[in-house]
Design a protein around this motif. Structure first.
Motif, PDB file in Angstrom:
ATOM      1  N   PRO A 187       1.062  -1.250  -0.254  1.00  0.00           N
ATOM      2  CA  PRO A 187      -0.044  -0.037   0.345  1.00  0.00           C
ATOM      3  C   PRO A 187       1.021   1.474  -0.286  1.00  0.00           C
ATOM      4  O   PRO A 187       1.802   1.212   0.707  1.00  0.00           O
ATOM      5  CB  PRO A 187      -1.233  -0.317   1.002  1.00  0.00           C
ATOM      6  CG  PRO A 187      -0.359  -1.515   1.792  1.00  0.00           C
ATOM      7  CD  PRO A 187       0.440  -2.178   1.113  1.00  0.00           C
ATOM      8  N   ASN A 188       0.201   2.082  -0.765  1.00  0.00           N
ATOM      9  CA  ASN A 188       1.135   3.235  -0.507  1.00  0.00           C
ATOM     10  C   ASN A 188       0.081   5.000  -1.068  1.00  0.00           C
ATOM     11  O   ASN A 188       0.644   5.546  -0.441  1.00  0.00           O
ATOM     12  CB  ASN A 188       1.900   3.605  -2.456  1.00  0.00           C
ATOM     13  CG  ASN A 188       1.338   3.342  -3.148  1.00  0.00           C
ATOM     14  OD1 ASN A 188      -0.172   3.244  -3.262  1.00  0.00           O
ATOM     15  ND2 ASN A 188       1.840   3.999  -4.521  1.00  0.00           N
ATOM     16  N   MET A 248      -4.534   1.114   0.377  1.00  0.00           N
ATOM     17  CA  MET A 248      -4.919   0.931  -1.251  1.00  0.00           C
ATOM     18  C   MET A 248      -3.331   1.040  -1.672  1.00  0.00           C
ATOM     19  O   MET A 248      -2.107   1.780  -2.004  1.00  0.00           O
ATOM     20  CB  MET A 248      -6.197   1.598  -1.752  1.00  0.00           C
ATOM     21  CG  MET A 248      -5.738   3.034  -1.927  1.00  0.00           C
ATOM     22  SD  MET A 248      -6.833   3.886  -2.302  1.00  0.00           S
ATOM     23  CE  MET A 248      -7.696   4.357  -0.521  1.00  0.00           C
ATOM     24  N   GLN A 249      -3.137   0.471  -3.102  1.00  0.00           N
ATOM     25  CA  GLN A 249      -2.175   0.657  -3.363  1.00  0.00           C
ATOM     26  C   GLN A 249      -2.212   1.361  -4.922  1.00  0.00           C
ATOM     27  O   GLN A 249      -3.217   0.745  -5.664  1.00  0.00           O
ATOM     28  CB  GLN A 249      -1.555  -1.191  -4.209  1.00  0.00           C
ATOM     29  CG  GLN A 249      -0.145  -0.522  -5.337  1.00  0.00           C
ATOM     30  CD  GLN A 249      -0.245  -2.391  -5.209  1.00  0.00           C
ATOM     31  OE1 GLN A 249      -0.476  -2.875  -6.010  1.00  0.00           O
ATOM     32  NE2 GLN A 249       1.469  -2.508  -4.719  1.00  0.00           N
ATOM     33  N   LEU A 250      -2.220   2.519  -5.535  1.00  0.00           N
ATOM     34  CA  LEU A 250      -1.774   3.003  -6.601  1.00  0.00           C
ATOM     35  C   LEU A 250      -1.184   3.387  -7.331  1.00  0.00           C
ATOM     36  O   LEU A 250      -0.342   4.131  -6.621  1.00  0.00           O
ATOM     37  CB  LEU A 250      -2.838   4.943  -6.359  1.00  0.00           C
ATOM     38  CG  LEU A 250      -3.951   4.301  -4.963  1.00  0.00           C
ATOM     39  CD1 LEU A 250      -4.380   6.075  -4.839  1.00  0.00           C
ATOM     40  CD2 LEU A 250      -5.266   3.637  -6.543  1.00  0.00           C
ATOM     41  N   LEU A 251      -0.669   2.696  -8.501  1.00  0.00           N
ATOM     42  CA  LEU A 251       1.133   2.443  -9.005  1.00  0.00           C
ATOM     43  C   LEU A 251       1.255   3.408  -9.779  1.00  0.00           C
ATOM     44  O   LEU A 251       2.107   3.848 -10.400  1.00  0.00           O
ATOM     45  CB  LEU A 251       0.940   1.438  -9.680  1.00  0.00           C
ATOM     46  CG  LEU A 251       1.017  -0.238  -8.786  1.00  0.00           C
ATOM     47  CD1 LEU A 251       1.084  -1.081  -9.314  1.00  0.00           C
ATOM     48  CD2 LEU A 251       2.029   0.325  -7.167  1.00  0.00           C
ATOM     49  N   ASN A 252      -0.054   4.526 -10.304  1.00  0.00           N
ATOM     50  CA  ASN A 252       0.398   5.490 -11.591  1.00  0.00           C
ATOM     51  C   ASN A 252      -0.435   6.295 -11.025  1.00  0.00           C
ATOM     52  O   ASN A 252      -1.256   6.262 -10.765  1.00  0.00           O
ATOM     53  CB  ASN A 252       1.019   4.222 -12.878  1.00  0.00           C
ATOM     54  CG  ASN A 252      -0.416   4.734 -13.601  1.00  0.00           C
ATOM     55  OD1 ASN A 252      -1.633   4.843 -13.381  1.00  0.00           O
ATOM     56  ND2 ASN A 252      -0.770   3.008 -13.595  1.00  0.00           N
ATOM     57  N   GLU A 253      -0.171   7.312 -12.974  1.00  0.00           N
ATOM     58  CA  GLU A 253      -1.771   8.787 -12.296  1.00  0.00           C
ATOM     59  C   GLU A 253      -3.088   8.203 -12.809  1.00  0.00           C
ATOM     60  O   GLU A 253      -4.053   8.792 -12.113  1.00  0.00           O
ATOM     61  CB  GLU A 253      -0.701   9.726 -13.343  1.00  0.00           C
ATOM     62  CG  GLU A 253      -1.674  10.603 -13.209  1.00  0.00           C
ATOM     63  CD  GLU A 253      -1.536  11.536 -14.454  1.00  0.00           C
ATOM     64  OE1 GLU A 253      -1.862  12.489 -14.448  1.00  0.00           O
ATOM     65  OE2 GLU A 253      -0.276  11.875 -15.245  1.00  0.00           O
ATOM     66  N   GLU A 286      -4.268   4.731 -12.144  1.00  0.00           N
ATOM     67  CA  GLU A 286      -4.726   4.687 -10.584  1.00  0.00           C
ATOM     68  C   GLU A 286      -5.490   5.261  -9.940  1.00  0.00           C
ATOM     69  O   GLU A 286      -6.417   5.742  -9.268  1.00  0.00           O
ATOM     70  CB  GLU A 286      -3.862   3.939 -10.378  1.00  0.00           C
ATOM     71  CG  GLU A 286      -3.727   2.390 -11.250  1.00  0.00           C
ATOM     72  CD  GLU A 286      -2.408   1.798 -10.929  1.00  0.00           C
ATOM     73  OE1 GLU A 286      -2.610   1.397  -9.570  1.00  0.00           O
ATOM     74  OE2 GLU A 286      -2.986  -0.367 -10.960  1.00  0.00           O
ATOM     75  N   VAL A 287      -4.208   6.925  -9.735  1.00  0.00           N
ATOM     76  CA  VAL A 287      -4.481   7.952  -8.378  1.00  0.00           C
ATOM     77  C   VAL A 287      -5.842   8.762  -9.289  1.00  0.00           C
ATOM     78  O   VAL A 287      -6.243   9.195  -8.199  1.00  0.00           O
ATOM     79  CB  VAL A 287      -3.204   8.613  -8.452  1.00  0.00           C
ATOM     80  CG1 VAL A 287      -4.022  10.029  -8.138  1.00  0.00           C
ATOM     81  CG2 VAL A 287      -1.542   8.319  -7.981  1.00  0.00           C
ATOM     82  N   ASN A 288      -5.706   8.763 -10.384  1.00  0.00           N
ATOM     83  CA  ASN A 288      -6.949   9.173 -10.777  1.00  0.00           C
ATOM     84  C   ASN A 288      -8.412   8.593 -10.537  1.00  0.00           C
ATOM     85  O   ASN A 288      -9.120   9.307 -10.288  1.00  0.00           O
ATOM     86  CB  ASN A 288      -6.833   9.606 -12.125  1.00  0.00           C
ATOM     87  CG  ASN A 288      -6.183  11.261 -12.561  1.00  0.00           C
ATOM     88  OD1 ASN A 288      -5.882  12.031 -12.049  1.00  0.00           O
ATOM     89  ND2 ASN A 288      -5.597  10.929 -13.238  1.00  0.00           N
ATOM     90  N   SER A 289      -8.305   7.337 -10.571  1.00  0.00           N
ATOM     91  CA  SER A 289      -9.171   6.077 -10.434  1.00  0.00           C
ATOM     92  C   SER A 289      -9.439   6.144  -8.846  1.00  0.00           C
ATOM     93  O   SER A 289     -11.177   6.479  -8.490  1.00  0.00           O
ATOM     94  CB  SER A 289      -8.527   4.491 -10.097  1.00  0.00           C
ATOM     95  OG  SER A 289      -8.530   4.336 -11.810  1.00  0.00           O
ATOM     96  N   GLY A 290      -8.658   7.217  -8.164  1.00  0.00           N
ATOM     97  CA  GLY A 290      -9.213   6.564  -6.542  1.00  0.00           C
ATOM     98  C   GLY A 290      -9.930   7.737  -6.168  1.00  0.00           C
ATOM     99  O   GLY A 290     -10.347   7.914  -5.290  1.00  0.00           O
TER     100      GLY A 290
END
Length: 352
Positions: free
Chosen positions: A86-87, A134-139, A141-145
């Motif tokens: 998780p990050n 949670m784990q968000l690996l790129n931009e 996925e961050v936008n999805s978050g």
């Protein structure tokens, strides 16, 4: 949905339990406390993560092939857990100054008894409750978050039914004498908070985001972690002595009115006030909004709009038909320019 371990026989469960116990003893004590504890969450339910459940005893002989398959599945499960780091996390920030002052007094009282522990203390700007990691690996996925967080707001409003969610903090406890935290007092606020955490997990997972199962979710307010100061272990400080905080064991620290939930990064540089880097926020309840809050909200909305537009432009430019059109227009533009240059007349020479 049936949990992955629901179809195991009793002999398999015994094998899983033995391997899980070994895993807990070797991995959790040796490394998990040093690595996972340093994140904004502090406990991991190993049995839940390994999907170990109680099943009826069925007296059937299992073939060696089935046992091998079972062991392979367990290994794959453990590898998946290891790969999951998780990050990001959902945070309820603690803003009540009465609470932060009380924790600072607690921290100072502990430091007076052992000055080495000063480096293990959490800064007051970072005080929060973690709802979900949670784990968000790129931009992308961050936008999805961010999208999942925005979708979460109406669900929370439905849970609260127009009422304020007030969290009272009282007493001290630890996780394995490694993490010290202020306890959330019992009361009617527990159920809606747990429901919000469960709804958040479901909302983020539906977006395809790797969010940790929170079956063992225990809301708490961390004020110190030994893992913040790894050198303490070398100096012989391996546990938090209960005598250090015994005077605060039943202390009332105050109440926090939940007014905001943030999507925060564990790894990005913290803000100047000590709080985590925040990607986006949602406002909960009817907390009075000041001029600065209005500015921050306007900037946040503007940033969100720009991110969305940039993403749309990137997607448009990556389309083959768009790239073909750009090349065609550039070629036509060059042809027109070359044609115009060839048709230009030197009027000065003509007049002479």
């Amino acid at each position: 949905m049936e949990r992955p371990g629901a179809g195991m026989e009793s002999s398999e469960c015994e094998n899983v339990s033995k391997e899980t116990e070994a895993f807990e003893e070797e991995e959790f004590e040796a490394s998990a406390m040093d690595s996972l504890i340093d994140m904004p969450f502090a406990t991991v339910d190993i049995q839940d993560e390994c999907a170990i459940t109680d099943v009826p005893h069925i007296n059937l002989e299992r073939s060696k092939e089935n046992e091998r398959i079972s062991k392979d599945q367990i290994k794959k499960k453990k590898k998946k857990q290891k790969d999951y780091q998780p990050n990001y996390f959902l945070s309820i920030p603690i803003t009540n100054k009465e609470i932060t002052r009380g924790i600072k007094i607690l921290q100072n009282a502990i430091i007076q008894q052992d000055k080495q522990l000063a480096k293990a203390m959490i800064s007051d700007g970072s005080f929060h409750i973690t709802l979900l990691v949670m784990q968000l690996l790129n931009e992308e996925e961050v936008n999805s978050g961010i999208g999942a967080l925005l979708e979460l707001k109406p669900f929370i409003e439905e849970i609260l039914q127009g009422k304020q969610l007030i969290l009272p903090f009282q007493g001290i406890d630890t996780f394995g004498n490694q993490v010290g935290f202020v306890k959330l007092a019992e009361g009617d606020h527990i159920n809606p908070l747990l429901e919000i955490a469960e709804t958040a997990k479901r909302t983020f997972q539906e977006k395809g985001i790797l969010a940790r199962e929170n079956r063992g979710f225990k809301p708490h307010l961390t004020f110190m972690k030994l893992s913040k100061a790894p050198r303490l272990r070398k100096k012989g400080v391996k546990k938090i002595d209960p005598e250090f905080y015994e005077k605060f064991i039943s202390h009332r620290f105050g109440e926090e009115m939940v007014h905001r939930i943030d999507l925060c990064s564990m790894l990005k540089k913290k803000q100047s006030n000590g709080y985590y880097h925040c990607e986006s926020s949602i406002v909960i309840g009817k907390k009075p909004i000041g001029f600065r809050d209005l500015i921050n909200e306007a900037l946040r909305r503007e940033r969100m709009g720009l991110k969305s537009k940039v993403k749309q432009i990137k997607e448009l430019l990556l389309k083959p038909e768009t790239q073909a059109r750009i090349r065609r227009e550039l070629f036509e533009g060059r042809s027109v320019n070359n044609s115009n240059q060839g048709n230009q007349v030197d009027f000065g020479a003509t007049l002479t």
